[in-house]
Design an enzyme around this catalytic site. Structure first.
Site, mmCIF file in Angstrom:
data_model
loop_
_atom_site.group_PDB
_atom_site.id
_atom_site.type_symbol
_atom_site.label_atom_id
_atom_site.label_comp_id
_atom_site.label_asym_id
_atom_site.label_seq_id
_atom_site.Cartn_x
_atom_site.Cartn_y
_atom_site.Cartn_z
ATOM 1 N N CYS A 3 -2.492 -3.903 -1.610
ATOM 2 C CA CYS A 3 -1.187 -3.608 -1.581
ATOM 3 C C CYS A 3 -1.135 -2.438 -0.541
ATOM 4 C CB CYS A 3 -0.811 -3.219 -2.821
ATOM 5 S SG CYS A 3 0.994 -3.106 -3.148
ATOM 6 N N HIS A 17 -2.951 -7.259 -6.470
ATOM 7 C CA HIS A 17 -3.748 -6.309 -7.547
ATOM 8 C C HIS A 17 -4.504 -7.100 -8.561
ATOM 9 C CE1 HIS A 17 -1.882 -2.381 -6.229
ATOM 10 N NE2 HIS A 17 -0.755 -3.009 -6.377
#
Length: 498
Positions: free
Chosen positions: A336, A440
């Site tokens: 991310c 994630h």
């Protein structure tokens, strides 16, 4: 409407989240249809719910302990601190805006309807709501606009249990002081106290419990021993701060993973799957000089503020050390915000994260990121394009990235569960030695994690291993947590007061 119980704290990090999770599991095992609730949470460690919204990780843990899928109504207000502009406000899973503390407190009276809508929805569906307070329940300057502590308990008709942390010291002042700051009505609904994180022989604190009971007129429901062998997701990155963790020894017989402790680190639970592998050592690094060539891999985790952390990497000397590590053959994975930092440049034309509009990244991946006003929040599943291994996880980010040159290739092919659109995610160079992704939880996927680690093992001449249970083992941990509290807490005495 459901019955409710509220766990309040004498301060932050006293164990409210863990106690609430334990009681969610205990109540479920006793036949209750139970759900967790926290009106307002402040955390950068968030998760995507069944509705595609964002809530704090603590309520995810509590929902799992209760045997439920997490819902935005379990945490209707989430505050995600940003280093330059207060906090991003998430209402029932969706971004409301970014505001400073003063403006947010002025908004609080209007937020009561949001909180009560979510609470009432849960209350109609469940038998028992296990509620968690926030910070100290007796912050005198904040009580007037309180949404989450005593005012919420009164709205729900919930008896309250006060939790103190003996490990940090001053537990007498914590509990007795908090009690004497309560109003008469607040004292009436406070049914007793718990003392958490005790070390040593409990017989030595019998007189201490009696003293607090005499001074407050309330019963002590338990002295909960400190535990290190029960693994529950922590509430926030206090668990990875430099003053809380010492560096573990690394060497040729282990897989050595360095995690960069970014200033605005978020979703650090992405590392939990690695930490539970028997031959893997995970260290969170703060100082650039600690990134030695003995590390096999560097992970750049998520960050709530990519722009500020990119500037910090340059100022602190980290940029130079990371580039040196990569040029020396080190493996790097960015997740991310960490993926964005690995790129060439990050642009913020709308001022989403910073007053700066453009900042240089590490220049390791051929990626440019544009921060936008609309947040991407979704669950995803798919495959690794390099190995064909299945992956699943979730995305929470403001930016969208584009590839500047076609050196290397995408890391994943993913889609939202139940939807047809498929897209490629992330980027990979040098047969996966350098890679980044927006997903994630990618390291929670056993196949991906196993292949990721076995590549390192092969390169070091170590024996390959099948992946461990990773985060799947957490469901057994909830039963262990419940057993711990059943042993050391007067659970019956608390539940009898509902």
């Amino acid at each position: 409407m459901a019955k409710a119980i509220m766990f309040l704290g004498t301060g932050s990090d006293v164990g409210k989240s863990i106690v609430a999770a334990a009681f969610c599991r205990i109540a479920r095992r006793r036949g209750f249809k139970v759900a967790p609730f926290k009106a307002q949470n402040m955390s950068n460690n968030s998760f995507v719910t069944i509705e595609g919204g964002e809530i704090g990780r603590a309520q995810v843990v509590q929902a799992e302990a209760a045997g439920l899928l997490p819902s935005v109504h379990m945490n209707p207000i989430l505050l995600k601190p940003s280093s330059h502009a207060g906090a991003q406000v998430i209402l029932q899973g969706k971004v409301y805006g970014t505001m400073d503390a003063l403006n947010y407190h002025e908004l609080k009276p209007r937020l009561r309807d949001v909180v009560m809508e979510s609470y009432n929805r849960l209350s109609r569906e469940y038998d028992l709501i296990v509620m968690e307070g926030a910070g100290s329940c007796c912050e005198m300057n904040l009580k007037q606009n309180d949404l989450v502590n005593f005012k919420m308990a009164r709205e729900a008709g919930a008896p309250c249990v006060l939790i103190g942390d003996i490990d940090r010291g001053g537990v007498f002042a914590q509990i007795i002081g908090s009690f004497h700051l309560m109003t008469r009505k607040e004292r009436e609904i406070t049914i007793g106290f718990l003392i958490n994180k005790f070390r040593g022989d409990p017989r030595l604190f019998v007189s201490g419990m009696r003293y607090i009971e005499e001074k407050t007129g309330k019963p002590g429901f338990g002295l909960i021993p400190f535990f290190i062998d029960i693994h529950i997701d922590p509430e926030d990155s206090v668990a990875v701060q430099e003053d809380r963790r010492t560096l573990k020894p690394i060497g040729p017989g282990t897989v050595n993973v360095a995690v960069l402790k970014l200033r605005a680190i978020s979703n650090f639970t992405d590392m939990e799957g690695l930490e539970r592998e028997k031959d893997v050592v995970v260290n969170y690094l703060v100082r650039p000089r600690d990134l030695s060539p003995e590390y096999d891999c560097l992970v750049l985790p998520g960050t709530k503020n990519t722009m500020d952390d990119a500037a910090w990497l340059g100022r602190s000397g980290w940029k130079k050390e990371i580039v040196r590590f990569v040029e020396g053959g080190g493996r790097v994975l960015g997740i991310c915000g960490g993926y964005q930092l690995l790129g060439e440049v990050v642009r913020d034309p709308l001022g989403v994260e910073s007053e700066n509009r453009v900042i240089r990244g590490l220049g390791i991946l051929p990626v440019e990121t544009l921060l936008e006003g609309e947040k991407v929040v979704r669950k995803v599943t798919g495959t690794s394009l390099e190995t064909g291994k299945r992956v699943s996880g979730y995305e929470i980010h403001m930016g969208r990235s584009r590839i500047l040159k076609r050196t290397g290739g995408p890391l994943l092919r993913i889609h939202e569960p139940g939807k047809r659109r498929v897209w490629e995610d992330g980027w990979s160079l040098n047969d996966g030695r350098i890679a980044g992704t927006y997903v994630h939880g990618i390291l929670d996927s056993p196949g991906f994690r196993g292949d990721f680690l076995n590549r390192i093992r092969r390169a070091k001449g170590l024996k390959e291993r099948s992946p461990g249970p990773g985060r799947l083992a957490r469901f057994h941990q909830y039963d262990r947590l419940a057993d711990h509290f059943e042993t050391h807490c007067n659970v019956d005495g608390i539940l009898a007061r509902l």
